[in-house]
Design a protein around this motif. Sequence first.
Motif, short mmCIF file in Angstrom:
data_model
loop_
_atom_site.label_atom_id
_atom_site.label_comp_id
_atom_site.label_asym_id
_atom_site.label_seq_id
_atom_site.Cartn_x
_atom_site.Cartn_y
_atom_site.Cartn_z
N VAL A 125 5.22 4.94 10.39
CA VAL A 125 4.12 5.30 9.48
C VAL A 125 3.30 4.06 9.13
O VAL A 125 2.06 4.09 9.14
CB VAL A 125 4.66 5.99 8.22
N ALA A 126 4.01 2.93 8.85
CA ALA A 126 3.27 1.73 8.50
C ALA A 126 2.50 1.21 9.70
O ALA A 126 1.38 0.69 9.56
CB ALA A 126 4.23 0.66 7.99
N GLY A 127 3.08 1.37 10.91
CA GLY A 127 2.39 0.89 12.11
C GLY A 127 1.20 1.74 12.48
O GLY A 127 0.26 1.27 13.14
N ALA A 128 1.23 3.04 12.08
CA ALA A 128 0.14 3.92 12.46
C ALA A 128 -1.11 3.70 11.61
O ALA A 128 -2.21 4.08 12.00
CB ALA A 128 0.59 5.38 12.32
N PHE A 129 -0.92 3.06 10.43
CA PHE A 129 -2.04 2.93 9.50
C PHE A 129 -2.92 1.74 9.91
O PHE A 129 -2.43 0.61 9.95
CB PHE A 129 -1.45 2.70 8.10
N PRO A 130 -4.18 1.98 10.27
CA PRO A 130 -5.05 0.88 10.67
C PRO A 130 -5.54 0.10 9.45
O PRO A 130 -6.65 0.31 8.96
CB PRO A 130 -6.20 1.59 11.39
N ALA A 131 -4.69 -0.81 8.96
CA ALA A 131 -4.92 -1.43 7.65
C ALA A 131 -6.20 -2.25 7.60
O ALA A 131 -7.00 -2.11 6.66
CB ALA A 131 -3.72 -2.30 7.29
N ASP A 132 -6.43 -3.09 8.62
CA ASP A 132 -7.60 -3.98 8.60
C ASP A 132 -8.90 -3.18 8.47
O ASP A 132 -9.73 -3.43 7.61
CB ASP A 132 -7.65 -4.82 9.88
N THR A 152 0.33 11.04 12.12
CA THR A 152 -1.03 11.46 12.48
C THR A 152 -1.96 11.37 11.30
O THR A 152 -3.11 10.94 11.44
CB THR A 152 -1.00 12.90 13.02
N TYR A 153 -1.46 11.73 10.09
CA TYR A 153 -2.29 11.66 8.89
C TYR A 153 -2.74 10.23 8.64
O TYR A 153 -3.92 9.97 8.37
CB TYR A 153 -1.50 12.19 7.69
N TYR A 154 -1.81 9.26 8.76
CA TYR A 154 -2.19 7.88 8.48
C TYR A 154 -3.05 7.30 9.59
O TYR A 154 -3.83 6.39 9.35
CB TYR A 154 -0.96 7.03 8.19
N LYS A 155 -2.91 7.83 10.82
CA LYS A 155 -3.81 7.36 11.88
C LYS A 155 -5.23 7.86 11.64
O LYS A 155 -6.20 7.24 12.05
CB LYS A 155 -3.32 7.86 13.25
N MET A 156 -5.34 9.03 10.98
CA MET A 156 -6.64 9.64 10.73
C MET A 156 -7.35 9.03 9.53
O MET A 156 -8.43 9.46 9.16
CB MET A 156 -6.46 11.14 10.47
N TYR A 162 0.83 -1.20 0.00
CA TYR A 162 0.00 0.00 0.00
C TYR A 162 0.86 1.25 0.00
O TYR A 162 0.48 2.28 -0.54
CB TYR A 162 -0.92 -0.02 1.22
N PHE A 163 2.06 1.16 0.64
CA PHE A 163 2.91 2.34 0.80
C PHE A 163 4.01 2.43 -0.26
O PHE A 163 5.00 3.09 -0.05
CB PHE A 163 3.56 2.34 2.17
N SER A 164 3.84 1.73 -1.41
CA SER A 164 4.94 1.70 -2.38
C SER A 164 5.28 3.10 -2.90
O SER A 164 6.38 3.34 -3.36
CB SER A 164 4.58 0.79 -3.54
N ARG A 215 -11.44 -3.04 5.30
CA ARG A 215 -12.80 -3.53 5.55
C ARG A 215 -13.83 -2.50 5.09
O ARG A 215 -14.79 -2.79 4.39
CB ARG A 215 -12.95 -3.82 7.05
N ARG A 216 -13.55 -1.21 5.47
CA ARG A 216 -14.48 -0.15 5.09
C ARG A 216 -14.51 0.04 3.58
O ARG A 216 -15.56 0.28 2.98
CB ARG A 216 -14.06 1.17 5.74
N LYS A 217 -13.34 -0.07 2.96
CA LYS A 217 -13.24 0.14 1.52
C LYS A 217 -14.05 -0.94 0.78
O LYS A 217 -14.79 -0.65 -0.17
CB LYS A 217 -11.78 0.08 1.09
N ALA A 218 -13.90 -2.18 1.28
CA ALA A 218 -14.62 -3.30 0.65
C ALA A 218 -16.13 -3.12 0.82
O ALA A 218 -16.90 -3.32 -0.12
CB ALA A 218 -14.17 -4.61 1.29
#
Lengths: 294, 94
Positions: free
Chosen positions: A275-282, A163-167, A115-117, A286-289
């Motif tokens: 930055v990768a750890g701050a991003f709530p990927a799951d 903070t941006y990726y956490k948001m 996702y972060f490429s 899920r929301r995107k799907a």
Amino acid sequence: MENDKQKFRLLDTLYILMMIVPIVFGIVLKILTTPQSEGIAISGAKIFFTINLPIQNLPITESQIHSWLVMIAITGLCLFLTHGLKEKADTKRQHIAEWIVENAQKLVIDNMGDYFSGFAPFIAAILSLSAFSSLLALFGLYAPTSDVNVTAGWAILVFFLITYYKMKCGPVVYAKSFGEPVPFLAPLNIISEFATPVSMAFRHYGNVLSGSVISVLLAVGLQGLSSMVLGKLPGFLGEFPLFQIGIPAVLSIYFDVFSGVLQAYIFAMLTMLYVAGAFPADEYFRRKAKKSTI
Amino acid sequence: MLELAIGIILGSCALGAGVAMIAGIGPGIGEGNAVAKACEAIGRQPECKGSVTTTMLMGCAVAETTGLYALVIAILLIFVAPGRLVDILMETIK
């Protein structure tokens, strides 16, 4: 045909000059502005001049100027490496450029996920800027990374990214993340949020500064030692810097080259991990799907 | 009297810097442990040398942070604090 070749060579020399001229400019500036015969001293960044602004005055310091010099030199290097690219690599510089780009992308994708490429240019920029800033000390110039303001600026940038990726999943999920694992730990979570940029800035700046302080102390000590041993001799021999030959170079390899490059790598690595750890990927996927099914 | 006060300020700043650097013990022990374990791991699985080394360097850098906090405090105490404190003393005397 002949004209094209000449033009190519001219641009090449221009880019090489763009790499070298900033360093020479920095050395000349240092020679011109260093006050005479102060001896060896530990000092912070010199302030060249101050711009008057309404809220707070803006001092233009050595570290700012040297950062700009490093940036110009890196731009020159990049332009030189990517000059005259062909579809099939057949020159040395194109191989080097491709190697750098491939490795940067591999590093980012290995550590941050697909996702972060798009982060590869940013990480490569931070890595090269930080490494070359530390290596500037090899030319006897003030390394911008031994000024806390420079590293703090980068750390604040990383803080905003985190903070941006956490948001990304909205402010509610962001606010909830402070109440984990138990709600009454929220104050500690807020403190640790601000401790991240502080520790990143202090780590980088402390490592580089401690190296330069130890180098200066060693230089003073060796000067005292050689004047103690040879001081009684007459004339030129009495001032001969016997012990200052070679010994500081060994420390310089560790503190300037190894430590500086290692800290640059660690700063980039921590940026990626945070930055990768701050991003709530799951939650995000899920929301995107969910959205795409509706 | 003024000399005594300034002397106390300078002396306590130097003492404080020295005491702050006691914190250097912690990272030393911690990084030593990390490197020892990394050596063991490489001895067991020599093919993992690259990734073990990079992970160890990362861990060492993070463990070093507490030592660097102490270093920053010590540097502030030696280079910044005496001047500030003497200025404050002069202002209170006026």
